[in-house]
Every structure is written in structure tokens, then in C-alpha cells.
Design a protein around this motif. Structure first.
Motif, PDB file in Angstrom:
ATOM      1  N   SER A 216      30.093  38.639  46.795  1.00  0.00           N
ATOM      2  CA  SER A 216      31.037  37.478  47.474  1.00  0.00           C
ATOM      3  C   SER A 216      31.173  37.814  49.072  1.00  0.00           C
ATOM      4  O   SER A 216      31.014  36.734  49.881  1.00  0.00           O
ATOM      5  CB  SER A 216      32.253  37.741  46.784  1.00  0.00           C
ATOM      6  N   SER A 221      27.365  34.175  45.036  1.00  0.00           N
ATOM      7  CA  SER A 221      28.351  34.105  44.004  1.00  0.00           C
ATOM      8  C   SER A 221      28.653  35.233  43.406  1.00  0.00           C
ATOM      9  O   SER A 221      27.605  35.828  42.750  1.00  0.00           O
ATOM     10  CB  SER A 221      27.803  33.135  43.201  1.00  0.00           C
ATOM     11  N   ALA A 222      29.981  35.474  43.134  1.00  0.00           N
ATOM     12  CA  ALA A 222      30.538  36.913  42.288  1.00  0.00           C
ATOM     13  C   ALA A 222      29.812  36.655  40.809  1.00  0.00           C
ATOM     14  O   ALA A 222      29.742  37.603  40.394  1.00  0.00           O
ATOM     15  CB  ALA A 222      31.799  36.966  42.457  1.00  0.00           C
ATOM     16  N   ILE A 257      38.484  36.187  45.345  1.00  0.00           N
ATOM     17  CA  ILE A 257      37.746  35.173  44.520  1.00  0.00           C
ATOM     18  C   ILE A 257      38.711  34.912  43.193  1.00  0.00           C
ATOM     19  O   ILE A 257      39.620  35.714  43.105  1.00  0.00           O
ATOM     20  CB  ILE A 257      36.261  35.785  43.901  1.00  0.00           C
TER      21      ILE A 257
END
Length: 340
Positions: A216, A221-222, A257
Motif C-alpha cells: 500500500s 493494492s494491499a 487501509i
């Protein structure tokens, strides 16, 4: 989000236990064996079991930051806790020996095994060789209470004590795998490929949390990370992983997140932590014979079995690349001799 290639992390206390990035291998022999079942998915493995320090494994990355923080705080003693066959305990003992401070290990009987191999071989044998003082708890005894009581006694005796969390999984420990995310993205450039998913076992959640935070922070994208829980229930593991990931992002000065970015599967844990599954035992033999790579029955084999199951179920795009991070644990094989 702007993509970066480096984390702002060098100002944080850290000791060096790794000799550079760990290798990534393409498991083409395994792919040949499994054939059409893979639907063209290519499997790569990042060899964190290949870390040269003290038998290797994922806890080494966490301990670089945890021991760095302890030394920066002037500590002369560390206390770590885990099960009898804790990989984290073994590596904490080795790291303490490396930097010249005392180490005490509080080990609980959290797995329903009492055979001689489990009680005396594998990691617990190495704990003794590395010079740690062991406290073996009775089944059901509260490890946390014991740890803080022991830390208090050591403090009264003039020691400066750092208590390291189970599995090294704290926001600080997770930074080790934020750096690993940096390595993986650099490897994508070097190998000229892109990984659809990074796949890992999840015990105390710090490895997944660190990778998610690192990705992130670097603009990826995590949810590129998918983990397979080997310890807790899926919902609780998701909560813990998210908490640790956001703690690491706070330390990195990056945006947090949400829970939807944490991808965890709880379907391959079996009867419980440390209890081998049939599919995990099969996968140990499969990868050993195909690639000469050893998995362990507690963590990596359950996750690798989960990954193969997902590939066969079409969870990943045909022809895509996936990366399995081998988190180590090989000494634990010797504690499970009777299973083989």
C-alpha cells in the motif's frame, strides 16, 4: 496513488540479519508434474527459508526491527513467547546471541503432542544450543501472565527488559515484511514479470500485515496478498492483520487501509494449530520430490496446499504468475518425525 520504489524506513532502528534479498525461483518442475491442473498459472517461490541466519524463516525480518528497537532502548534482555516448537523463539534466541544480550523464552504446550521428538527435538533443541533460558509452562498456564511477572522480576534485579510479542507480530515487527514487499516489487522489474498474488501462511498475522502495508505504501493494492490462516479463525485473523497493517502504515506515515483489503482464507487450517493435515503432508512430499524444497507441516505446507487448491479452483487468471513466500520452519520437521 503514486507508485514509489522505496519506503521511507531507514531512519527506524534496525539490526542487520539478512545478507540481501532472498532468491525467487520458478517452480517449473512442479508445474510439469501438475500439468493441466494449473491452467497455465506459473508458480514462483520466494525463499525466506533460505535466509542464512540461524536456520532462516520469516521471523528474521521482524527481528531486525524488534531487536533494533530493543537495543535503541538500552535493553540487555529480551523475553519471547510461543509454543514448544516456536520458530520465533528459536530465532529470537539466535538474534539475542548475535548482539550479545540475554534471552529468556516462555514456551507453552499449545499443541496436543507429548512425544519425545516434539518435546526435545527441532526448534526446542536449537533454543538450548543458542543459549536461551527456557521456561516450559504447564498445559493451560497463562503465558502472558508469566512473561510480565518474569519481566518484573528481572527489572527488580536491575535488568532492562524488552518483551517481544508472539511471533514478533507488532507494528514494528511488521516493518520487516514491508521491506520484503519492496524486495518483491524490485524483483518484478528485474524478472520482467508481474505477480497477480502473493501467497503466505498466516499465524500471528505480522507477515501478511507487513506485506499489505508495504504494498500500500508503495502504491500497489494491499489485497495483492492472500494468506491462509494456520492459527486463528478467519474473522479474528482478519481483524488482527488489519490492526497490525495499519499500525505499520502509521509508522511509515502512510494512509491506512480498510478491512476489504485484507484477503484471508481459513479453510486449510485443519483441526487446529500445529496439527498436520493430510493435504499438507501430501504437499510436503510433492514439493520435496519435484523441487528438493522442504515445507513445514505447521505453516508453509498448509498454505502451499491452500494455494494449489485455489489454483485448481480457478481463483487466479490462466497464465498469470503467483508468488508463494516460503516462511521457513524447517527445523520443525524433526519434531514431527512420527507423522512421516
Amino acid at each position: 496513488m503514486k507508485t514509489s520504489t522505496r519506503l521511507d524506513i531507514d531512519h527506524l532502528p534496525r539490526i542487520s540479519l539478512l545478507d540481501g534479498p532472498t532468491p525467487i525461483q520458478h517452480l517449473w518442475r512442479l508445474e510439469t508434474r501438475l500439468g493441466k491442473a494449473l491452467a497455465g498459472v506459473r508458480i514462483y517461490i520466494k525463499r525466506d527459508d533460505h535466509i542464512l541466519f540461524a536456520g532462516g524463516g520469516n521471523k528474521v525480518r521482524k527481528l531486525e526491527f524488534l531487536m533494533g528497537a530493543a537495543l535503541a532502548d538500552g535493553c540487555d534482555t529480551v523475553i519471547a513467547t510461543g509454543g514448544l516448537q516456536s520458530n520465533h523463539a528459536r530465532l529470537t534466541a539466535a538474534a539475542a546471541a548475535r548482539v550479545g544480550i540475554d534471552c529468556e523464552l516462555v514456551l507453552g504446550r499449545v499443541v496436543p503432542r507429548e512425544d519425545i521428538e516434539y518435546e526435545q527435538n527441532g526448534n526446542i533443541l536449537l533454543d538450548k544450543i543458542f543459549g536461551a533460558k527456557l521456561h516450559i509452562l504447564d498445559r493451560g498456564q497463562n503465558a502472558s501472565d508469566f512473561v510480565y511477572e518474569r519481566a518484573g522480576k528481572l527489572a527488580q534485579a536491575g535488568k532492562k527488559v524488552a518483551v517481544i510479542p508472539m511471533g514478533g507480530s507488532s507494528a514494528i515487527g511488521a516493518l520487516g515484511y514491508a521491506r520484503c514487499a519492496e524486495e518483491i516489487l524490485a524483483a518484478e522489474i528485474e524478472l520482467d514479470i508481474q505477480f497477480e498474488k502473493i501467497l503466505i501462511p498466516n499465524g500471528s498475522s505480522g507477515t501478511h500485515a507487513g506485506l499489505a502495508a508495504g504494498l500500500s505504501a508503495l502504491g500497489r493494492s494491499a489485497d495483492m496478498v492472500r494468506s491462509y490462516s494456520v492459527l486463528g479463525e478467519e474473522e479474528a485473523t482478519t481483524t488482527t492483520t488489519l490492526l497490525l497493517a495499519n499500525g505499520a502504515l502509521d509508522l511509515l506515515g502512510c494512509d491506512r487501509i480498510r478491512s476489504c483489503a485484507i484477503d484471508i482464507c481459513g479453510e486449510h487450517r485443519g483441526a487446529g494449530y500445529g496439527i498436520p493435515t493430510d493435504e499438507a503432508m501430501d504437499v510436503i512430499g510433492l514439493l520435496a520430490k519435484a523441487e528438493g524444497i522442504l515445507l513445514d507441516p505447521v505453516y508453509s505446507a498448509k498454505a502451499f496446499a491452500g494455494m494449489l487448491h485455489d489454483i485448481r479452483q480457478g481463483a487466479f487468471k490462466p497464465g498469470s504468475n503467483v508468488l508463494f513466500v516460503h516462511t521457513g520452519g524447517t527445523p520443525g520437521l524433526y519434531a514431527y518425525r512420527s507423522e512421516f
